[in-house]
Design an enzyme around this catalytic site. Structure first.
Site, mmCIF file in Angstrom:
data_model
loop_
_atom_site.group_PDB
_atom_site.id
_atom_site.type_symbol
_atom_site.label_atom_id
_atom_site.label_comp_id
_atom_site.label_asym_id
_atom_site.label_seq_id
_atom_site.Cartn_x
_atom_site.Cartn_y
_atom_site.Cartn_z
ATOM 1 N N ASP A 292 -6.192 9.031 9.991
ATOM 2 C CA ASP A 292 -4.887 8.540 10.420
ATOM 3 C C ASP A 292 -4.440 9.130 11.741
ATOM 4 O O ASP A 292 -4.744 10.274 12.058
ATOM 5 C CB ASP A 292 -3.844 8.854 9.336
ATOM 6 N N GLU B 41 0.875 -1.169 0.000
ATOM 7 C CA GLU B 41 0.000 0.000 0.000
ATOM 8 C C GLU B 41 0.912 1.218 0.000
ATOM 9 O O GLU B 41 1.746 1.372 0.897
ATOM 10 C CB GLU B 41 -0.873 0.043 1.253
#
Lengths: 275, 413
Positions: free
Chosen positions: A63, A52
């Site tokens: 995040d 990724e």
């Protein structure tokens, strides 16, 4: 059905080998373009089965502090979407087989603009997309045009994906399903292995897609425990933290930046291989 | 996208007040661009709000709080000296700065705290810029016995100390956000992160008419009491509708609250005033998303955003912490593209001048946010005939800003 993608082939091969995939997340351009390219190109040999690649965004709302900081490091070095595509092209020239998924937020894609983004991602050799802030309800935006170009669109399922939503989350998802092991942002809590296995088992009743589990997996031991019930384990924050911890006093990469990250990948990879 | 455009045009033909659609869109703006973790929550909130809206008991509880706790209706005040000074339109202030807590923010907070209680939530979070929303949230949380955490950029914590202290007195936990530029945008990121981690028991009171659906429409509905009161009060004062409406815009909640009840009145000219900062020609020197930005996706909705060529969000600048936000509510983006509302920008310097003018002429110290609207009024009113009825929303009082103003004017306190 579209023909088997690089992602499908990789999961099928790993299944035949009898082990789970190690999915590694790194941020494009972190801590700088050249170092990031060395890390990316070194990942397959270190044992990464899928990659990724984070597309840096100024406001990464899903995040935690580790990935936020890595995004910021890349942007402060002048990283752009064009440079992310350069990295993808370099990776694909170097490694024709390891699947690469672009991970990020919608705005930089929307602004690129979308159609050009999809064409360029495909041409550069990306295999799939994870766009955190595009739920199934917004499939017209990017998911359907991505599928039409032969890119997998990978969706997140979470502990809050209630009884009514696995159907919505699975529709138009291909490649694999990314199960978020905690309610929270990336890298902030430790997943409860038993609960994760319970959820994964439940989702597996509804789909034949491989399931990779992430958000909060840090150590080889955790990776091994999670892998027992999943087709893949995603490690991200731990890797970008390894980048951070290797940096010099002014945030510059050092002689150990690349090796620290790849050594961690090696130890995680070994934990997932049958003894 | 062609069909989206057509739909928005069809909607425009009939009414400007029908939006959003079921997916939360005003034309192409709005929507629900959130991570999967939040999606079930957002949908649940939408359903709960629709039920509450249809429940007479909910409305009646809200009406009572407005009357006896917030002090509504706020007056519609004829600013006589200012009107004479400007020599044109007849200028009225909608006095929402007289509300309990000193701004229009309480209108929305009362509505949302009732909804949070109704949904059985146990904890409140909110973001704040100038601290006006944070104070209003802390206030309703004290009254309704709910623990609350307010996320505020560390830079704003520094420049809005009086409000930080008020929040703490009211029992709120103030979390100084040190990510990004440490202002409102970053406070909202952090509040969203907290919400994702505490989805089951936590209710997020967004302070402006932005974010994922249902927030833009819900906050607008709670703020629309401003425009509804103006309609009645102007009828009483002058026997007709106003001709001109002016309000400042950061996220745009006070503006949409004033504008929305008048959107279908063709005779009413409507102006939204953005923060021009150092000037629209100064790169990253303003917060005028509508005048100087372009459409993008942030904080759960598609709307006009300040961003660079690569889709990275800019920090922007405004003297006013409450307008210091790189986005704007999606309904404003739609009203701009539909051409129904005119959006203009006022600089820091112009806002400071209006701040002083209002203080001296009317004995009202405005917040720096409505000082932007007022500055535009000083330009517009002289160009209008004397029988033009102009209403400006005085959405907040300036007590919180006196320290910043003193600093900008080079005065010792």
């Amino acid at each position: 059905m579209i023909s088997a993608s690089r992602i499908d082939q990789r999961f099928a091969a790993l299944k035949a080998e009898g082990r789970s995939a190690l999915v590694t997340f790194v941020t494009a351009g972190d801590p700088d373009y050249a170092t990031s390219e060395k890390i990316l190109l070194g990942l397959p040999a270190a044992g990464a089965d899928l990659i990724e690649l984070g597309m840096p965004f100024s406001d990464p709302m899903a995040d935690g502090p580790a990935v936020q900081a890595s995004s910021l490091r890349a942007l402060q070095q002048g990283h752009t979407m064009r440079k992310t595509f350069e990295l993808v092209r370099a990776f694909r020239t170097h490694d024709p087989r390891t699947p690469l998924v672009l991970f990020g937020y919608y705005n930089p894609v929307y602004i690129y603009p979308r159609e050009a983004f999809l064409d360029e991602a495909k041409a550069a050799g990306a295999d799939g997309l994870i766009i955190v802030d595009l739920p199934p309800e917004a499939d017209d935006e990017l998911c359907l045009p991505a599928i039409a170009r032969g890119l997998n669109f990978i969706r997140l399922a979470t502990p809050t994906t209630d009884e009514a939503r696995p159907g919505a989350v699975l529709a138009n998802t291909s490649g694999f399903l990314y199960y978020v092991s905690i309610t929270g942002v990336t890298g902030t809590a430790t997943p409860d292995v038993a609960a994760v296995h319970h959820h994964v088992t439940r989702i597996k009743k509804a789909t034949r897609l491989p399931i990779a589990v992430g958000f909060g997996v840090r150590t080889p031991e955790q990776a091994n425990a999670i892998a027992a019930g999943a087709d893949g384990v995603v490690v991200g924050s731990a890797l970008v933290n390894a980048v951070k911890d290797s940096l010099g006093p002014t945030g510059e990469s050092t002689g150990k930046t690349v090796s620290d990250v790849l050594d961690l990948v090696k130890s995680l990879s070994q934990a997932l291989r049958p003894a | 996208m062609a069909s989206e455009k057509k739909k928005s045009q069809e909607a425009m033909l009939n009414t400007y007040r029908a939006g959003p659609n079921e997916q939360g869109f005003f034309g192409i703006f709005g929507g629900r661009f959130v991570a999967e973790t939040l999606m079930p929550l957002i949908l649940e909130l939408g359903r709960a709000y629709e039920e509450a809206k249809a429940d007479p008991a909910f409305q009646s509880a809200l009406d009572t709080l407005h009357a006896h706790y917030a002090g509504r209706p706020s007056p519609l005040y004829f600013a006589e000296r200012l009107t004479r000074h400007l020599g044109g339109a007849k200028v009225y202030f909608k006095r929402d700065e007289l509300n309990h807590t000193g701004s229009h923010k309480i209108n929305n907070c009362l509505g949302q705290i009732l909804l949070a209680k109704r949904m059985g939530k146990k904890r409140i979070i909110a973001e704040t810029g100038a601290g006006q929303h944070g104070v209003a949230v802390a206030t309703v949380c004290a009254k309704f016995e709910m623990p609350c955490t307010i996320f505020m950029g560390a830079v704003d914590v520094e420049r809005q100390k009086p409000n930080v202290f008020r929040m703490k007195l009211l029992g709120a936990k103030v979390n100084a956000v040190t990510s990004g530029a440490q202002t409102l945008k970053d406070a909202m990121n952090e509040a969203l992160r907290d919400w994702v981690a505490n989805v089951r028991d936590t209710y997020y009171i967004i302070g402006t008419a932005a974010g994922p659906a249902p927030y833009p429409a819900m906050v607008r509905d709670f703020q629309s009491i401003i425009g509804r009161e103006v309609r009645e009060q102007m009828q009483t004062a002058e026997g007709r509708l106003p001709d001109t409406l002016v309000a400042c815009i950061g996220g745009g909640s006070n503006a949409i609250g004033l504008f929305h009840p008048f959107l279908d009145e063709e005779s009413v000219a409507i102006y939204g005033v953005e923060a021009g900062g150092h000037g629209l020609d100064v790169p990253d020197g303003h917060c005028a998303s509508l005048s100087g930005g372009r459409p993008g996706v942030l904080h759960g909705n598609r709307t006009y955003l300040l961003q660079n060529a690569d889709g990275q969000i800019l920090e922007g600048h405004s003297i006013s912490a409450g307008l210091d936000y790189p986005g704007v509510g999606p309904e404003h983006s739609w009203l701009k593209e539909a051409g129904r509302v005119s959006y203009v920008a006022i600089t820091d310097k112009e806002a400071l001048e209006a701040f002083q003018l209002c203080t001296r002429l009317e004995g009202i110290i405005p917040a720096l946010e409505p000082a932007h609207a007022l500055s535009f009024v000083t330009k517009l009113a002289p160009t209008l005939p004397k029988d033009n009825l102009l209403v400006m929303n005085m959405c907040g009082r300036g007590d919180k800003d006196i320290f910043a103003v003193a600093q900008h004017l080079g005065m010792q306190m």
